[in-house]
Structures are given as C-alpha cells and as structure tokens.
Design a protein around this motif. Sequence first.
Motif, PDB file in Angstrom:
ATOM      1  N   ASN A  29       0.850  -1.177   0.000  1.00  0.00           N
ATOM      2  CA  ASN A  29       0.000   0.000   0.000  1.00  0.00           C
ATOM      3  C   ASN A  29       0.891   1.234   0.000  1.00  0.00           C
ATOM      4  O   ASN A  29       1.868   1.294   0.740  1.00  0.00           O
ATOM      5  CB  ASN A  29      -0.900  -0.016   1.238  1.00  0.00           C
ATOM      6  N   LEU A  30       0.556   2.212  -0.833  1.00  0.00           N
ATOM      7  CA  LEU A  30       1.294   3.464  -0.883  1.00  0.00           C
ATOM      8  C   LEU A  30       0.287   4.601  -0.855  1.00  0.00           C
ATOM      9  O   LEU A  30      -0.661   4.604  -1.645  1.00  0.00           O
ATOM     10  CB  LEU A  30       2.148   3.559  -2.147  1.00  0.00           C
ATOM     11  N   ASN A  31       0.476   5.535   0.055  1.00  0.00           N
ATOM     12  CA  ASN A  31      -0.415   6.682   0.187  1.00  0.00           C
ATOM     13  C   ASN A  31       0.381   7.966   0.012  1.00  0.00           C
ATOM     14  O   ASN A  31       1.477   8.100   0.552  1.00  0.00           O
ATOM     15  CB  ASN A  31      -1.075   6.704   1.568  1.00  0.00           C
ATOM     16  N   VAL A  32      -0.184   8.894  -0.723  1.00  0.00           N
ATOM     17  CA  VAL A  32       0.413  10.214  -0.878  1.00  0.00           C
ATOM     18  C   VAL A  32      -0.677  11.233  -0.582  1.00  0.00           C
ATOM     19  O   VAL A  32      -1.761  11.173  -1.158  1.00  0.00           O
ATOM     20  CB  VAL A  32       0.969  10.426  -2.307  1.00  0.00           C
ATOM     21  N   GLY A  33      -0.390  12.164   0.311  1.00  0.00           N
ATOM     22  CA  GLY A  33      -1.353  13.201   0.654  1.00  0.00           C
ATOM     23  C   GLY A  33      -0.747  14.583   0.476  1.00  0.00           C
ATOM     24  O   GLY A  33       0.427  14.808   0.757  1.00  0.00           O
ATOM     25  N   VAL A  34      -1.563  15.501  -0.013  1.00  0.00           N
ATOM     26  CA  VAL A  34      -1.128  16.884  -0.194  1.00  0.00           C
ATOM     27  C   VAL A  34      -2.053  17.770   0.626  1.00  0.00           C
ATOM     28  O   VAL A  34      -3.275  17.668   0.522  1.00  0.00           O
ATOM     29  CB  VAL A  34      -1.190  17.298  -1.684  1.00  0.00           C
ATOM     30  N   SER A  35      -1.463  18.621   1.448  1.00  0.00           N
ATOM     31  CA  SER A  35      -2.243  19.552   2.257  1.00  0.00           C
ATOM     32  C   SER A  35      -1.496  20.868   2.348  1.00  0.00           C
ATOM     33  O   SER A  35      -0.431  21.038   1.753  1.00  0.00           O
ATOM     34  CB  SER A  35      -2.475  18.968   3.657  1.00  0.00           C
ATOM     35  N   THR A  36      -2.039  21.798   3.086  1.00  0.00           N
ATOM     36  CA  THR A  36      -1.364  23.090   3.253  1.00  0.00           C
ATOM     37  C   THR A  36      -0.051  22.933   4.009  1.00  0.00           C
ATOM     38  O   THR A  36       0.824  23.788   3.912  1.00  0.00           O
ATOM     39  CB  THR A  36      -2.278  24.078   3.987  1.00  0.00           C
ATOM     40  N   GLY A  37       0.105  21.840   4.736  1.00  0.00           N
ATOM     41  CA  GLY A  37       1.337  21.572   5.473  1.00  0.00           C
ATOM     42  C   GLY A  37       2.421  20.920   4.632  1.00  0.00           C
ATOM     43  O   GLY A  37       3.528  20.715   5.104  1.00  0.00           O
ATOM     44  N   GLY A  38       2.106  20.555   3.409  1.00  0.00           N
ATOM     45  CA  GLY A  38       3.094  19.928   2.533  1.00  0.00           C
ATOM     46  C   GLY A  38       2.616  18.594   2.007  1.00  0.00           C
ATOM     47  O   GLY A  38       1.449  18.250   2.095  1.00  0.00           O
ATOM     48  N   VAL A  39       3.543  17.861   1.454  1.00  0.00           N
ATOM     49  CA  VAL A  39       3.249  16.549   0.886  1.00  0.00           C
ATOM     50  C   VAL A  39       3.690  15.486   1.887  1.00  0.00           C
ATOM     51  O   VAL A  39       4.790  15.548   2.434  1.00  0.00           O
ATOM     52  CB  VAL A  39       3.998  16.356  -0.453  1.00  0.00           C
ATOM     53  N   HIS A  40       2.825  14.510   2.108  1.00  0.00           N
ATOM     54  CA  HIS A  40       3.119  13.425   3.042  1.00  0.00           C
ATOM     55  C   HIS A  40       2.947  12.108   2.311  1.00  0.00           C
ATOM     56  O   HIS A  40       2.005  11.930   1.554  1.00  0.00           O
ATOM     57  CB  HIS A  40       2.169  13.464   4.241  1.00  0.00           C
ATOM     58  N   ALA A  41       3.862  11.191   2.534  1.00  0.00           N
ATOM     59  CA  ALA A  41       3.788   9.872   1.912  1.00  0.00           C
ATOM     60  C   ALA A  41       3.862   8.807   2.996  1.00  0.00           C
ATOM     61  O   ALA A  41       4.497   8.984   4.037  1.00  0.00           O
ATOM     62  CB  ALA A  41       4.930   9.692   0.917  1.00  0.00           C
ATOM     63  N   GLY A  42       3.212   7.712   2.744  1.00  0.00           N
ATOM     64  CA  GLY A  42       3.236   6.587   3.665  1.00  0.00           C
ATOM     65  C   GLY A  42       3.072   5.301   2.895  1.00  0.00           C
ATOM     66  O   GLY A  42       2.595   5.307   1.757  1.00  0.00           O
ATOM     67  N   GLY A  43       3.434   4.225   3.492  1.00  0.00           N
ATOM     68  CA  GLY A  43       3.295   2.947   2.816  1.00  0.00           C
ATOM     69  C   GLY A  43       3.379   1.805   3.788  1.00  0.00           C
ATOM     70  O   GLY A  43       3.771   1.977   4.947  1.00  0.00           O
ATOM     71  N   SER A  44       2.979   0.644   3.315  1.00  0.00           N
ATOM     72  CA  SER A  44       3.071  -0.549   4.134  1.00  0.00           C
ATOM     73  C   SER A  44       3.226  -1.770   3.234  1.00  0.00           C
ATOM     74  O   SER A  44       2.838  -1.753   2.066  1.00  0.00           O
ATOM     75  CB  SER A  44       1.830  -0.708   5.016  1.00  0.00           C
ATOM     76  N   VAL A  45       3.804  -2.809   3.788  1.00  0.00           N
ATOM     77  CA  VAL A  45       3.898  -4.108   3.132  1.00  0.00           C
ATOM     78  C   VAL A  45       3.457  -5.154   4.138  1.00  0.00           C
ATOM     79  O   VAL A  45       3.579  -4.962   5.341  1.00  0.00           O
ATOM     80  CB  VAL A  45       5.332  -4.414   2.632  1.00  0.00           C
ATOM     81  N   GLY A  46       2.928  -6.241   3.627  1.00  0.00           N
ATOM     82  CA  GLY A  46       2.466  -7.268   4.540  1.00  0.00           C
ATOM     83  C   GLY A  46       2.115  -8.544   3.815  1.00  0.00           C
ATOM     84  O   GLY A  46       2.354  -8.689   2.619  1.00  0.00           O
ATOM     85  N   VAL A  47       1.512  -9.459   4.570  1.00  0.00           N
ATOM     86  CA  VAL A  47       1.053 -10.730   4.023  1.00  0.00           C
ATOM     87  C   VAL A  47      -0.352 -10.996   4.536  1.00  0.00           C
ATOM     88  O   VAL A  47      -0.741 -10.541   5.607  1.00  0.00           O
ATOM     89  CB  VAL A  47       1.990 -11.899   4.400  1.00  0.00           C
ATOM     90  N   ARG A  48      -1.116 -11.737   3.729  1.00  0.00           N
ATOM     91  CA  ARG A  48      -2.478 -12.092   4.096  1.00  0.00           C
ATOM     92  C   ARG A  48      -2.667 -13.575   3.836  1.00  0.00           C
ATOM     93  O   ARG A  48      -2.294 -14.087   2.787  1.00  0.00           O
ATOM     94  CB  ARG A  48      -3.468 -11.300   3.271  1.00  0.00           C
ATOM     95  N   LYS A  49      -3.232 -14.264   4.806  1.00  0.00           N
ATOM     96  CA  LYS A  49      -3.558 -15.680   4.647  1.00  0.00           C
ATOM     97  C   LYS A  49      -4.886 -15.918   5.339  1.00  0.00           C
ATOM     98  O   LYS A  49      -4.979 -15.827   6.560  1.00  0.00           O
ATOM     99  CB  LYS A  49      -2.472 -16.571   5.244  1.00  0.00           C
ATOM    100  N   GLY A  50      -5.904 -16.188   4.536  1.00  0.00           N
ATOM    101  CA  GLY A  50      -7.251 -16.379   5.086  1.00  0.00           C
ATOM    102  C   GLY A  50      -7.714 -15.113   5.768  1.00  0.00           C
ATOM    103  O   GLY A  50      -7.574 -14.014   5.226  1.00  0.00           O
ATOM    104  N   PRO A  51      -8.241 -15.236   6.982  1.00  0.00           N
ATOM    105  CA  PRO A  51      -8.726 -14.039   7.689  1.00  0.00           C
ATOM    106  C   PRO A  51      -7.615 -13.246   8.388  1.00  0.00           C
ATOM    107  O   PRO A  51      -7.872 -12.206   8.973  1.00  0.00           O
ATOM    108  CB  PRO A  51      -9.700 -14.617   8.714  1.00  0.00           C
ATOM    109  N   TRP A  52      -6.383 -13.713   8.322  1.00  0.00           N
ATOM    110  CA  TRP A  52      -5.279 -13.074   9.036  1.00  0.00           C
ATOM    111  C   TRP A  52      -4.512 -12.138   8.123  1.00  0.00           C
ATOM    112  O   TRP A  52      -4.261 -12.424   6.971  1.00  0.00           O
ATOM    113  CB  TRP A  52      -4.319 -14.125   9.601  1.00  0.00           C
TER     114      TRP A  52
END
Length: 60
Positions: A29-52
């Motif tokens: 997941n990669l998120n980029v946000g732009v606001s009056t305070g500037g540009v902010h980026a975030g991200g995550s990596v993970g694994v999914r198996k069934g409901p977990w």
Amino acid sequence: MTRLALALATVSLIAACGADGDPVKPTANLNVGVSTGGVHAGGSVGVRKGPWNLSLGRIF
C-alpha cells in the motif's frame, strides 16, 4: 544473530511458497497526501492468509 536471521528467512520462504499449505498473499500500500502543510507519503507491506493480515507500515 546471523543464524536466527537465516532461520527466519528460511521459514518465511517456505511459508510463502505454499509448502505448508496455501501460499500467503503479499500486500502493498502506498499513500500520498497533499495539504497546506506539505506533501506526506506513507506505505506498508504485509502478508495475508485467510482471515489473518500482518503488515508493517511507515509514514514519511
């Protein structure tokens, strides 16, 4: 410490290839946000198996 890292990498590889059952699905997941305070980026990596879901994220 090196042996522990190697053991964890081996177990992760075996679990990811499906040798012990269904393979886990990687997620990203990669998120980029732009606001009056500037540009902010975030991200995550993970694994999914069934409901977990396990993920690690960071906001820059």
